[in-house]
Design an enzyme around this catalytic site. Structure first.
Site, PDB file in Angstrom:
ATOM      1  N   HIS A  35       0.816  -1.207   0.000  1.00 54.67           N
ATOM      2  CA  HIS A  35       0.000   0.000   0.000  1.00 54.67           C
ATOM      3  C   HIS A  35       0.852   1.260   0.000  1.00 54.67           C
ATOM      4  O   HIS A  35       0.373   2.349   0.312  1.00 54.67           O
ATOM      5  CB  HIS A  35      -0.951  -0.012   1.202  1.00 54.67           C
ATOM      6  CG  HIS A  35      -2.034  -1.026   1.077  1.00 54.67           C
ATOM      7  ND1 HIS A  35      -1.789  -2.377   1.097  1.00 54.67           N
ATOM      8  CD2 HIS A  35      -3.377  -0.896   0.912  1.00 54.67           C
ATOM      9  CE1 HIS A  35      -2.933  -3.037   0.953  1.00 54.67           C
ATOM     10  NE2 HIS A  35      -3.905  -2.159   0.828  1.00 54.67           N
TER      11      HIS A  35
ATOM     12  N   ASP B  74      -4.688  -2.826  11.762  1.00 58.33           N
ATOM     13  CA  ASP B  74      -4.975  -2.315  10.411  1.00 58.33           C
ATOM     14  C   ASP B  74      -5.342  -3.522   9.558  1.00 58.33           C
ATOM     15  O   ASP B  74      -4.482  -4.326   9.215  1.00 58.33           O
ATOM     16  CB  ASP B  74      -3.740  -1.593   9.862  1.00 58.33           C
ATOM     17  CG  ASP B  74      -3.901  -1.142   8.418  1.00 58.33           C
ATOM     18  OD1 ASP B  74      -5.017  -1.256   7.874  1.00 58.33           O
ATOM     19  OD2 ASP B  74      -2.904  -0.672   7.836  1.00 58.33           O
TER      20      ASP B  74
ATOM     21  N   ILE C 193      -0.602   0.071  20.030  1.00 54.87           N
ATOM     22  CA  ILE C 193      -1.283  -1.092  19.482  1.00 54.87           C
ATOM     23  C   ILE C 193      -2.138  -0.588  18.331  1.00 54.87           C
ATOM     24  O   ILE C 193      -3.065   0.195  18.536  1.00 54.87           O
ATOM     25  CB  ILE C 193      -2.150  -1.798  20.533  1.00 54.87           C
ATOM     26  CG1 ILE C 193      -1.312  -2.195  21.767  1.00 54.87           C
ATOM     27  CG2 ILE C 193      -2.805  -3.032  19.946  1.00 54.87           C
ATOM     28  CD1 ILE C 193      -1.361  -1.212  22.886  1.00 54.87           C
TER      29      ILE C 193
ATOM     30  N   TRP D 228     -19.280 -15.738   7.259  1.00 56.60           N
ATOM     31  CA  TRP D 228     -20.519 -14.936   7.226  1.00 56.60           C
ATOM     32  C   TRP D 228     -20.455 -13.735   8.168  1.00 56.60           C
ATOM     33  O   TRP D 228     -21.076 -12.718   7.928  1.00 56.60           O
ATOM     34  CB  TRP D 228     -21.723 -15.817   7.561  1.00 56.60           C
ATOM     35  CG  TRP D 228     -21.545 -16.640   8.810  1.00 56.60           C
ATOM     36  CD1 TRP D 228     -21.819 -16.264  10.094  1.00 56.60           C
ATOM     37  CD2 TRP D 228     -21.028 -17.967   8.877  1.00 56.60           C
ATOM     38  NE1 TRP D 228     -21.511 -17.274  10.970  1.00 56.60           N
ATOM     39  CE2 TRP D 228     -21.024 -18.344  10.249  1.00 56.60           C
ATOM     40  CE3 TRP D 228     -20.574 -18.889   7.922  1.00 56.60           C
ATOM     41  CZ2 TRP D 228     -20.584 -19.595  10.691  1.00 56.60           C
ATOM     42  CZ3 TRP D 228     -20.138 -20.132   8.362  1.00 56.60           C
ATOM     43  CH2 TRP D 228     -20.136 -20.467   9.732  1.00 56.60           C
TER      44      TRP D 228
ATOM     45  N   GLY E 172       0.556  -4.388  15.473  1.00 63.62           N
ATOM     46  CA  GLY E 172       1.506  -3.282  15.439  1.00 63.62           C
ATOM     47  C   GLY E 172       2.778  -3.540  16.213  1.00 63.62           C
ATOM     48  O   GLY E 172       3.663  -2.672  16.265  1.00 63.62           O
TER      49      GLY E 172
END
Length: 336
Positions: free
Chosen positions: A47, A176, A173, A228, A306
């Site tokens: 990203h 993502d 903490i 689900w 993190g």
């Protein structure tokens, strides 16, 4: 594979120089460039650099308005609604989180919703932005349809990334994650490296679970996290963000040629403004120590979200940021 190491500041400088050729002001070019470079710095190349050519393409094709700045369209105490004017997604998100932080420091909590924006690239940047200002942060975005609802054979819901960030002196903490088992950036990385996914990550066109990234990408049928439950959570986040921002829902984004005009949500809490004068650092430390004391299977490790970011950042600042050679050379061609 990442097979070059480039100094962090060189990454920022190169990205900045390129963006100056795409109608960015010097200040906005530098900030957008830094956000891209920080993704690589923290070990999220999928990203960062890897998305930079796509970013430039979206600008060239007119889907991203490089000089558009977000504006406030509604203000209600600690809550504001903004319009991103189809501007650069990472800049719109940065400004929105900055405003949510300011509101939180004035009111104890602050919320900004954003409509008509674009892909924010690495969402984790904005979680780190919150914790670096001693705020708890929550943000999420909707996306175009790129996951099937549970039992469905078509992409109807988005993998709607969500970030939850809690500050900590020793190590913040920061969770993502996309609501697909693997983000599309990660799936594309596996495809480029000619590797299969380590776990089932989606469905092939016939509806069979698969580790083959090419088959998953063929119809964008990524596997929802929690099956689900992930599909249901995706729907609810989309309903929340499109309602509060008065912006596009995933359904609307799916009716467009490309994904543009997404809706996003930014929420911050500043504990001193909520009657909690002392940050519960000791309690957080105890929670993490209890987590990491867990018995494990084999030689696996228990890690919190993190945990490795700061050590990865230090290593990359000292030794250079890993980049994919082919993508880096492709980006350098933009310099002429």
């Amino acid at each position: 594979m990442a097979n070059l190491r480039i100094p962090f500041e060189e990454l920022v400088d190169i990205f900045t120089k390129i963006l100056l050729n795409y109608s960015f002001s010097s200040e906005r070019a530098r900030l957008s460039a830094t956000l891209f470079a920080r993704a690589n710095l923290d070990g999220v190349a999928s990203h960062g650099l890897n998305r930079f050519p796509y970013y430039l393409k979206m600008i060239s094709q007119g889907y991203i308005n490089a000089d558009a700045e977000p504006e406030t369209v509604g203000s209600f105490g600690s809550f504001e609604r903004w319009d991103g004017k189809r501007g650069p997604g990472n800049l719109n998100a940065y400004y929105s989180m900055a405003r949510a932080i300011d509101l939180a420091k004035s009111h104890g909590m602050g919320c900004v919703t954003l409509r008509n924006s674009n892909h924010w690239m690495r969402g984790g940047n904005f979680g780190w932005q919150a914790v670096e200002q001693d705020c708890l942060g929550i943000c999420f975005t909707n996306t175009k349809p790129n996951m099937p609802p549970w039992g469905g054979r078509e992409a109807k819901v988005g993998n709607n990334p969500v970030i939850i960030a809690v500050p900590g002196k020793e190590n913040p903490i920061v969770l993502d994650m996309a609501l697909s088992q693997f983000s599309y950036g990660k799936i594309t990385t596996y495809l480029r490296n000619k590797e299969r996914l380590p776990y089932d990550g989606g469905f092939d066109p016939a509806g069979n679970l698969t580790k083959d990234p090419e088959k998953i990408l063929e119809k964008e049928l990524a596997l929802p996290i929690g099956l689900w439950k992930g599909a249901g959570l995706s729907l609810m986040l989309d309903l929340l963000v499109s309602t509060l921002s008065q912006g596009n829902a995933t359904m609307d984004l799916g009716r467009q040629v490309v994904e543009s005009g997404v809706s996003q949500f930014f929420l911050c809490f500043y504990l001193p403004g909520l009657g909690i004068p002392t940050y519960p650092e000791q309690k957080i430390r105890e929670i993490l120590q209890d987590l990491k004391s867990s018995a494990v299977f084999g030689d696996s490790q228990v890690r919190f979200p993190g945990e490795q970011t700061l050590s990865t950042r230090r290593d990359n600042l000292a030794n250079g940021v890993p980049v994919d050679r082919d993508i880096w050379e492709r980006v350098l061609k933009e310099l002429g």
